[in-house]
Design a protein around this motif. Structure first.
Motif, PDB file in Angstrom:
ATOM      1  N   UNK A  99      24.820   7.228 -13.105  1.00 45.79           N
ATOM      2  CA  UNK A  99      24.928   6.024 -12.272  1.00 45.79           C
ATOM      3  C   UNK A  99      23.549   5.400 -12.104  1.00 45.79           C
ATOM      4  N   UNK A 100      22.580   6.218 -11.707  1.00 44.94           N
ATOM      5  CA  UNK A 100      21.217   5.729 -11.508  1.00 44.94           C
ATOM      6  C   UNK A 100      20.635   5.208 -12.818  1.00 44.94           C
ATOM      7  N   UNK A 101      20.909   5.897 -13.914  1.00 43.54           N
ATOM      8  CA  UNK A 101      20.408   5.488 -15.225  1.00 43.54           C
ATOM      9  C   UNK A 101      20.975   4.134 -15.645  1.00 43.54           C
ATOM     10  N   UNK A 102      22.276   3.917 -15.408  1.00 46.08           N
ATOM     11  CA  UNK A 102      22.909   2.640 -15.775  1.00 46.08           C
ATOM     12  C   UNK A 102      22.293   1.474 -15.010  1.00 46.08           C
ATOM     13  N   UNK A 103      22.065   1.684 -13.716  1.00 42.39           N
ATOM     14  CA  UNK A 103      21.486   0.625 -12.890  1.00 42.39           C
ATOM     15  C   UNK A 103      20.035   0.362 -13.313  1.00 42.39           C
ATOM     16  N   UNK A 104      19.274   1.429 -13.512  1.00 49.41           N
ATOM     17  CA  UNK A 104      17.866   1.294 -13.909  1.00 49.41           C
ATOM     18  C   UNK A 104      17.741   0.639 -15.291  1.00 49.41           C
ATOM     19  N   UNK A 105      18.660   0.945 -16.188  1.00 49.61           N
ATOM     20  CA  UNK A 105      18.648   0.354 -17.530  1.00 49.61           C
ATOM     21  C   UNK A 105      18.921  -1.154 -17.478  1.00 49.61           C
ATOM     22  N   UNK A 106      19.886  -1.547 -16.651  1.00 44.52           N
ATOM     23  CA  UNK A 106      20.249  -2.967 -16.559  1.00 44.52           C
ATOM     24  C   UNK A 106      19.232  -3.764 -15.736  1.00 44.52           C
ATOM     25  N   UNK A 107      18.680  -3.134 -14.704  1.00 43.76           N
ATOM     26  CA  UNK A 107      17.742  -3.790 -13.801  1.00 43.76           C
ATOM     27  C   UNK A 107      16.475  -2.940 -13.671  1.00 43.76           C
ATOM     28  N   UNK A 108      15.648  -2.887 -14.718  1.00 46.51           N
ATOM     29  CA  UNK A 108      14.496  -1.970 -14.708  1.00 46.51           C
ATOM     30  C   UNK A 108      13.461  -2.259 -13.621  1.00 46.51           C
ATOM     31  N   UNK A 109      13.329  -3.488 -13.171  1.00 46.73           N
ATOM     32  CA  UNK A 109      12.324  -3.837 -12.163  1.00 46.73           C
ATOM     33  C   UNK A 109      12.871  -3.802 -10.731  1.00 46.73           C
ATOM     34  N   UNK A 110      14.168  -3.538 -10.595  1.00 45.16           N
ATOM     35  CA  UNK A 110      14.803  -3.595  -9.274  1.00 45.16           C
ATOM     36  C   UNK A 110      14.490  -2.370  -8.427  1.00 45.16           C
ATOM     37  N   UNK A 111      14.508  -2.592  -7.121  1.00 46.82           N
ATOM     38  CA  UNK A 111      14.334  -1.503  -6.163  1.00 46.82           C
ATOM     39  C   UNK A 111      15.722  -1.130  -5.633  1.00 46.82           C
ATOM     40  N   UNK A 112      16.083   0.138  -5.767  1.00 43.56           N
ATOM     41  CA  UNK A 112      17.375   0.608  -5.262  1.00 43.56           C
ATOM     42  C   UNK A 112      17.235   0.856  -3.764  1.00 43.56           C
ATOM     43  N   UNK A 113      18.097   0.208  -2.969  1.00 46.91           N
ATOM     44  CA  UNK A 113      17.958   0.243  -1.518  1.00 46.91           C
ATOM     45  C   UNK A 113      19.010   1.057  -0.783  1.00 46.91           C
ATOM     46  N   UNK A 114      20.241   1.074  -1.275  1.00 51.87           N
ATOM     47  CA  UNK A 114      21.316   1.763  -0.556  1.00 51.87           C
ATOM     48  C   UNK A 114      22.320   2.295  -1.571  1.00 51.87           C
ATOM     49  N   UNK A 115      22.923   3.441  -1.234  1.00 51.19           N
ATOM     50  CA  UNK A 115      23.878   4.091  -2.135  1.00 51.19           C
ATOM     51  C   UNK A 115      25.132   4.446  -1.351  1.00 51.19           C
ATOM     52  N   UNK A 116      26.303   4.127  -1.911  1.00 53.89           N
ATOM     53  CA  UNK A 116      27.560   4.530  -1.297  1.00 53.89           C
ATOM     54  C   UNK A 116      28.499   5.050  -2.378  1.00 53.89           C
ATOM     55  N   UNK A 117      29.411   5.893  -1.940  1.00 52.24           N
ATOM     56  CA  UNK A 117      30.460   6.418  -2.808  1.00 52.24           C
ATOM     57  C   UNK A 117      31.765   5.902  -2.246  1.00 52.24           C
ATOM     58  N   UNK A 118      32.581   5.292  -3.108  1.00 52.01           N
ATOM     59  CA  UNK A 118      33.859   4.753  -2.666  1.00 52.01           C
ATOM     60  C   UNK A 118      34.975   5.395  -3.486  1.00 52.01           C
TER      61      UNK A 118
END
Length: 153
Positions: free
Chosen positions: A40-59
């Motif tokens: 999950x983290x890898x997919x987000x980092x790959x698509x948005x490499x410069x983004x800062x991850x701020x919050x995480x939820x599981x649904x």
């Protein structure tokens, strides 16, 4: 207690579908980054490499698990929903109401919610289909909250 209803609209022809939030029994849980699967983290980092991850939820919705990662990419705020295997399901970007495409603004103004109090807007990409966004306008009408969704045409 205010109710929340979801309405779907084509930009020019309103076709409402109403359902209460979490009517399917879905459950959302706040997480620490360490509890989020690596794909999950890898997919987000790959698509948005410069983004800062701020919050995480599981649904858990209809028996399916999705992880939601709220990111800040420069001035953009985007909530990315990802499967545990790392497939991006949707991206919801907060946008200014004035940034909505003209057909969406026209359709919204002509809808029964045209005079409602607008609380915000989002551009939604599903399954990474950038050329097929939908637009969600969050409104309050009386004591009820609605999410009015339009396609881009």
């Amino acid at each position: 207690m205010m109710t929340r209803e979801i309405l779907l609209f084509s930009a020019l022809i309103a076709l409402p579908v109403i359902s209460p939030a979490h009517a399917d029994g879905s459950v959302e849980t706040q997480l620490q980054a360490s509890a989020v699967p690596a794909p999950v983290l890898s997919a987000v980092k790959s698509k948005y490499p410069q983004a800062k991850m701020q919050r995480f939820t599981k649904e858990i919705e209809e028996g399916k698990i999705l992880y939601e990662v709220l990111i800040q990419a420069g001035p953009r705020k985007i909530e990315v929903s990802v499967s545990p295997e790392g497939k991006i399901h949707s991206e919801e970007e907060t946008i200014a109401v004035a940034a909505l495409p003209q057909p969406v603004q026209t359709g919204f103004s002509a809808s029964r919610f045209g005079k409602a109090t607008v609380r915000g807007a989002e551009r939604i990409i599903t399954d990474e289909r950038e050329d097929e966004p939908t637009f969600e306008i969050k409104v309050t009408q009386g004591r009820k909250k609605y999410e009015v969704v339009f396609d881009r045409t």
